[in-house]
Design a protein around this motif. Sequence first.
Motif, PDB file in Angstrom:
ATOM      1  N   ALA A   1     -27.572   8.249 -19.922  1.00  0.00           N
ATOM      2  CA  ALA A   1     -28.587   7.325 -19.417  1.00  0.00           C
ATOM      3  C   ALA A   1     -29.739   7.178 -20.398  1.00  0.00           C
ATOM      4  O   ALA A   1     -30.321   6.089 -20.526  1.00  0.00           O
ATOM      5  CB  ALA A   1     -29.095   7.808 -18.061  1.00  0.00           C
TER       6      ALA A   1
ATOM      7  N   GLY B   1     -28.801   3.754 -20.946  1.00  0.00           N
ATOM      8  CA  GLY B   1     -29.197   3.399 -19.584  1.00  0.00           C
ATOM      9  C   GLY B   1     -29.582   1.952 -19.389  1.00  0.00           C
ATOM     10  O   GLY B   1     -29.478   1.430 -18.266  1.00  0.00           O
TER      11      GLY B   1
ATOM     12  N   LEU C   1     -34.134   2.902 -14.010  1.00  0.00           N
ATOM     13  CA  LEU C   1     -32.736   3.032 -13.625  1.00  0.00           C
ATOM     14  C   LEU C   1     -32.619   3.723 -12.264  1.00  0.00           C
ATOM     15  O   LEU C   1     -33.044   4.879 -12.111  1.00  0.00           O
ATOM     16  CB  LEU C   1     -31.975   3.846 -14.675  1.00  0.00           C
TER      17      LEU C   1
ATOM     18  N   THR D   1     -31.458   6.095  -9.666  1.00  0.00           N
ATOM     19  CA  THR D   1     -30.784   7.379  -9.862  1.00  0.00           C
ATOM     20  C   THR D   1     -30.662   8.104  -8.534  1.00  0.00           C
ATOM     21  O   THR D   1     -31.634   8.204  -7.778  1.00  0.00           O
ATOM     22  CB  THR D   1     -31.574   8.257 -10.857  1.00  0.00           C
TER      23      THR D   1
END
Length: 271
Positions: free
Chosen positions: A117, A121, A204, A206
């Motif tokens: 990531a 990412g 992002l 998560t």
Amino acid sequence: MAQSREHTFSGTRDRITARVWPNERPRYVAVLVHGYGEHIGRYEYVADRLVRHGAAVYGPDHMGHGRSEGDRVLIEDFEDVVTDVHTVERLGRADHPGVPVVVIGHSMGGLIAARYAQRHGAGLAALVLSGPVIGSWAIVPELLAYEEPPGTPIDPATLSRDLSVGTAYAADPLVWHGPFKRATLEAFATTLATIAGSGTFGSLPTLWVHGEADELVPIAGSRPGVEAVRGADLTERVYPGARHEVFNETNKDEVLDDVTAFVDRALSRAS
């Protein structure tokens, strides 16, 4: 169970075998990243759930693991493994252009997925970390104190409250049951430090899932690592009484329901 096929490619160091669980018209591509000493074939149930949820699923056996080539469980640089996983992601994107990608990593695979990531990412729709080796993992400095790390076989009973999981693990010829290689332990130490010093996941989405009773990768060691890299969109699920392999636990369907619901939310935000 969903049907799968194998795909091989030249990895960064050795020939890599990956497994694909196809879906003709997927809503997303899921890249599964397995843990230390195991192989992607142990994720049949997870892949089946994801395919039924609308995913095309891809996952490699890492170098030195499962059906891939290389000295058993020898990883000298996890950056190479991240690059191999990226090759698998590109395979999925070539099969399904324009379809969003979700990376799901367990244990050592969580370490790899976290570093993934940080490197890639920007191209992901979501990230799932299951019992990730991140932050600190006490076994690494403990074993590195020895010139030749002693054999420390995993107690199969620590994997899941479903003891059939441990029985199958112990009997699996593709699972490594020997000691850690020193170079692999050194690579763990290096990558844990690299992740800690390489910034957050930004925006992002998560999901972090962890067994409250995980003795192999205790949550107390992982939490500081997750906090160091978490971005603006972190969801946490800790399962009371669950051991290390939450995807193989007695409440695995609850866990996978949480994963698929999270993916749905992430995809809806991205659309």
